[in-house]
Write a protein that holds these residues in place. Structure first.
Motif, PDB file in Angstrom:
ATOM      1  N   PHE A 158       0.873  -1.326  -0.103  1.00 60.99           N
ATOM      2  CA  PHE A 158      -0.213   0.304  -0.138  1.00 60.99           C
ATOM      3  C   PHE A 158       0.787   1.318  -0.001  1.00 60.99           C
ATOM      4  O   PHE A 158       1.834   1.259   0.651  1.00 60.99           O
ATOM      5  N   ASN A 159       0.478   2.284  -0.882  1.00 59.53           N
ATOM      6  CA  ASN A 159       0.999   3.626  -0.471  1.00 59.53           C
ATOM      7  C   ASN A 159       0.181   4.822  -0.407  1.00 59.53           C
ATOM      8  O   ASN A 159      -1.088   4.577  -0.854  1.00 59.53           O
ATOM      9  N   LEU A 160       0.715   5.689   0.001  1.00 59.74           N
ATOM     10  CA  LEU A 160      -0.315   6.953   0.346  1.00 59.74           C
ATOM     11  C   LEU A 160      -0.812   7.714  -0.601  1.00 59.74           C
ATOM     12  O   LEU A 160      -1.862   8.030  -0.946  1.00 59.74           O
ATOM     13  N   GLU A 161       0.278   7.982  -1.593  1.00 57.01           N
ATOM     14  CA  GLU A 161      -0.010   8.988  -2.662  1.00 57.01           C
ATOM     15  C   GLU A 161      -0.876   8.292  -3.995  1.00 57.01           C
ATOM     16  O   GLU A 161      -2.010   9.029  -4.338  1.00 57.01           O
ATOM     17  N   SER A 207       5.281  10.037   4.342  1.00 56.32           N
ATOM     18  CA  SER A 207       5.207   8.770   3.435  1.00 56.32           C
ATOM     19  C   SER A 207       6.364   8.213   2.967  1.00 56.32           C
ATOM     20  O   SER A 207       7.423   9.186   2.950  1.00 56.32           O
ATOM     21  N   SER A 208       6.396   6.829   2.980  1.00 51.21           N
ATOM     22  CA  SER A 208       7.952   6.261   2.569  1.00 51.21           C
ATOM     23  C   SER A 208       8.414   6.988   1.041  1.00 51.21           C
ATOM     24  O   SER A 208       9.628   7.139   0.909  1.00 51.21           O
TER      25      SER A 208
END
Lengths: 246, 246
Positions: A158-161, A207-208
């Protein structure tokens, strides 16, 4: 406009990574929006805005090299950096250059091209980014089919952007009464987008991938990728090529 | 307390479905919290609060039947309903009954037991629910290891209620300076929990599983499963059995 039974509305589902796509892909006659905000799909939209004729997404460096030997303009990115031996990666700013006009460009990226590959069996596969947001939402509504918002994520995570963008699209199209069958993932993404929209750059501060790009001095890319409506072109997959939707 | 290098903090990651677990399971020496709020993990916590000695999670109906033939108390749920031929499913309210005291109970459920199965290789696997929230968070902090908050989801899909709980745990433990290495999924879950916490029942009003349970007249279960701290027992996996952590 195709017919749907009275009272039914189109499903809007967010898929958080290509790994999860099969669990959601029940109806092939749907619209899949491929999303890789940092930076593949933002770059593809920028390339079309610069006038490329088509883009060929490939999943391996080896395939990319073959095209290079044939004289194509070929970009390759892995882990946010340009792969050695290639002229460009997935920075959208690359394409602010006349030389791309009317060209066929080949691109391979860490996550984005994998997401395009897995979506190929759907009726309609289009490329979404904040930079073509309004045109993309209109295109999705015009298709009038179930919608899968497919986040490329980061190596199956999963990622935020990408989720923020999926939330932005889901929020926008669900104002249309025909797109109100929201999955749990859509509700979560919309909720996150509403929280973050006043300051997406700030929201993504932890975020990563924003941290990964910041370490590589890619702030200008980040700001570009979070800008709305730089283009009104919707790139669409036709066979193995992406072209501008008419 | 085990040593960690200075400046390092424990990772806190939310895994949205068992399908995604392998992408996050890099360090086996971690604490996995299995989460299936509606209703397997809420039911397991209720069973321990009622005094069961152990619970054997099994993944198939066939295995459950074998235990039944051996005289065990066996529960089985599929698609939110009790499987025919079994006395109970995964309603936590079932266990408000003296007959479970000191018993070994066997349980198979649609999503929860699958999540327990996939987590087995981790050093510590514990069972989390709102109903044992405070005790669980304390246990996680005491372990002082990387944390994977594993949502059972629904048939490999994301769901809201498990994510809310994961967000609640991540928010709580990240106040401890040793648990501040948050993944994108943790940031998203915390954000959602903060938005929803004043009225989780209302927030879940549009969620697929709350609607599913409401259709089956399980409102009382829903309200129970969203209640904090009905128990201070932390169920923990030891071999193939779940027992109360000491």
């Amino acid at each position: 406009m195709s017919e749907i039974s009275s009272g039914n509305t189109r499903k809007v589902e967010v898929v958080f990574s290509p790994l999860n796509f099969p669990s959601y892909f029940e109806n092939k006659d749907c619209t899949v929006v491929v999303i890789d905000i940092f930076r593949a799909t933002s770059a593809i939209c920028a390339a079309f805005e610069s006038g490329i004729e088509s883009l060929i997404p490939v999943d391996t460096i080896e395939k990319a090299k073959k095209y290079q030997q044939e004289g194509f303009l070929v970009g390759a990115e892995r882990n946010a950096e340009i792969v050695e031996g290639f002229d460009f990666g997935n920075s959208p700013l690359t394409f602010k250059n006349e030389k791309y006009k009317n060209q066929s460009v080949v691109l391979t990226t860490t996550n984005g091209t994998k997401a395009i590959e897995i979506a190929k069996e759907a009726t309609t596969v289009i490329i979404g980014a904040f930079t073509n947001f309004t045109a993309l939402c209109q295109y999705v509504e015009d298709q009038d089919k179930d919608v899968l918002l497919l986040c490329a994520g980061w190596k199956d995570r999963f990622n935020l952007e990408d989720t923020l963008f999926a939330g932005a699209v889901a929020e926008k199209i669900s104002k249309n009464l025909r797109f109100q069958n929201l999955s749990d993932s859509s509700i979560a993404a919309i909720n996150m987008y509403i929280t973050a929209k006043k300051d997406m750059y700030g929201f993504l501060g932890e975020s990563s991938h924003r941290k990964r790009l910041s370490r590589l001095n890619m702030e200008e890319d980040i700001i570009y990728c979070l800008s709305f409506d730089k283009s009104s072109i919707v790139p669409i997959l036709k066979g193995d090529k992406i072209i501008a939707a008419s």
